[in-house]
Design an enzyme around this catalytic site. Structure first.
Site, PDB file in Angstrom:
ATOM      1  N   LEU A 209       0.846  -1.193   0.000  1.00 32.96           N
ATOM      2  CA  LEU A 209       0.000   0.000   0.000  1.00 32.96           C
ATOM      3  C   LEU A 209       0.880   1.240   0.000  1.00 32.96           C
ATOM      4  CD1 LEU A 209      -2.629  -1.004   2.740  1.00 32.96           C
ATOM      5  CD2 LEU A 209      -2.983  -1.012   0.265  1.00 32.96           C
ATOM      6  N   ASP A 210       0.344   2.333  -0.549  1.00 36.53           N
ATOM      7  CA  ASP A 210       1.043   3.607  -0.476  1.00 36.53           C
ATOM      8  C   ASP A 210       1.243   3.999   0.988  1.00 36.53           C
ATOM      9  OD1 ASP A 210       1.008   3.775  -3.228  1.00 36.53           O
ATOM     10  OD2 ASP A 210      -0.721   5.121  -3.307  1.00 36.53           O
ATOM     11  N   ARG A 211       2.232   4.827   1.224  1.00 35.95           N
ATOM     12  CA  ARG A 211       2.580   5.222   2.589  1.00 35.95           C
ATOM     13  C   ARG A 211       1.378   5.752   3.366  1.00 35.95           C
ATOM     14  NH1 ARG A 211       3.570   9.988   5.070  1.00 35.95           N
ATOM     15  NH2 ARG A 211       5.007   9.979   6.860  1.00 35.95           N
ATOM     16  N   ASP A 212       0.564   6.594   2.731  1.00 31.68           N
ATOM     17  CA  ASP A 212      -0.529   7.243   3.453  1.00 31.68           C
ATOM     18  C   ASP A 212      -1.862   6.504   3.328  1.00 31.68           C
ATOM     19  OD1 ASP A 212       1.263   9.141   4.254  1.00 31.68           O
ATOM     20  OD2 ASP A 212       0.694  10.617   2.748  1.00 31.68           O
ATOM     21  N   THR A 213      -1.863   5.364   2.668  1.00 24.97           N
ATOM     22  CA  THR A 213      -3.068   4.533   2.585  1.00 24.97           C
ATOM     23  C   THR A 213      -3.040   3.524   3.725  1.00 24.97           C
ATOM     24  OG1 THR A 213      -3.168   4.762   0.180  1.00 24.97           O
ATOM     25  CG2 THR A 213      -4.367   2.914   1.144  1.00 24.97           C
TER      26      THR A 213
END
Length: 314
Positions: free
Chosen positions: A133-137
């Site tokens: 997952l993306d860092r902020d997801t």
């Protein structure tokens, strides 16, 4: 790790073919040969050219694996959503990267999972990320505990049978628009900024399916199903149709509601456990920041509430 099968075919068959049919690649066989793995038929160690007969018990001990030196263990806790001998599913918080990089070398989900495996005395502390997952997801991430387990479930990924369902809060509502739709648009890196993805006819095939769960005055909550897994796929696709995610400044999403990240959460994960053939369906609760945004939208006196079957007429 140890795996066993009973050979039940009526006709004799080479051991190598049987192992290949059960998901062991030529590369993994070579690794077992040169890095310490063993293959037994009954109580005897056998070469892959050995001929199996009905009723033979095949036992495989995979070669030991070591964690990459670059993945240093982090003592930060992990929230385990599911675990068995082959797989681990964790609930990733926002603001934590999946893998180490120059700007976050020590405290990523890979670092945390390595420490968890060591602390739980797993057979190997090697980290195999299956879904990232993306860092902020936030939300569910799948890890394999061995290269073989990774290869087995990776086949499901390529066959699109691993189902990842997200919840997103996007800007602008879908009133007067279909409440269910598909975004089929190829994606490629932006020529203006390499981190951003844009729709490009020469890009990689990308397919996002969505269902509107709730409309508001200038936002909507959508359930999103990925049919491909491109970088920033959900974020780029919704931006391309005029609905960038709330908090997603990279794709033009509006800020507000106290959000410090894109409003995106990997809500559900479903796949068949390749070894046990068990259907796994896991769910992660919406984190506090996104729950608060949804609640604020509902409290807004200008909010327009509609269920997912509404056709958009007032």
């Amino acid at each position: 790790m140890k795996y066993q099968w009973r050979f039940e075919a009526k006709e004799p068959e080479p051991l190598k073919r049987f192992l290949t049919q059960n998901g062991i690649s030529k590369r993994q066989l070579a690794r077992m040969k040169f890095a310490g793995g063993m293959i037994f038929v009954g109580h005897h160690q056998r070469h892959v050219q050995f001929i199996l007969h009905r009723g033979d018990l095949v036992t495989v001990f995979t070669a030991p694996e070591q964690a990459a030196v670059s993945v240093r263990p982090s003592k930060q806790p992990v929230t385990v959503a599911y675990e068995d001998d082959e797989y681990l599913v964790v609930d990733k918080p926002p603001y934590v990267a999946s893998l180490p990089a120059a700007n976050h070398p020590d405290d990523t989900m890979a670092n945390r999972v390595r420490y968890y495996l060591e602390h739980e005395h797993a057979e190997s502390d090697a980290v195999h990320i299956v879904t990232r997952l993306d860092r902020d997801t936030s939300g569910l991430m799948l890890f394999a505990k061995s290269s073989w387990a990774h290869a087995r479930v990776d086949k499901e990924l390529h066959q699109h049978t691993v189902q990842k369902t997200y919840l997103a809060i996007v800007s602008h509502n879908f009133i007067g628009q279909p409440q269910h739709g598909n975004i089929k648009a190829p994606l490629a890196p932006s020529p203006e900024f390499y981190m951003r993805r844009v729709v490009d006819p020469n890009g990689k095939k990308a397919w996002t399916e969505y269902t509107v769960l709730e409309n508001f005055a200038d936002a909507a909550v959508v359930e999103v199903q990925l049919h491909t897994g491109r970088t920033h796929q959900i974020r780029a696709h919704f931006a391309s149709i005029g609905h960038p995610l709330l908090g997603d400044s990279l794709y033009g999403g509006p800020l507000g509601y106290g959000l410090k990240r894109q409003a995106l959460h990997c809500w559900r994960l479903a796949f068949e456990q390749p070894f046990s053939q068990t259907d796994l369906r896991l769910e992660s609760p919406l984190p506090a920041d996104l729950k608060q945004v949804w609640s604020e939208l509902r409290r807004n006196e200008n909010g327009i509430h509609m269920d997912k079957n509404n056709d958009g007429t007032a």
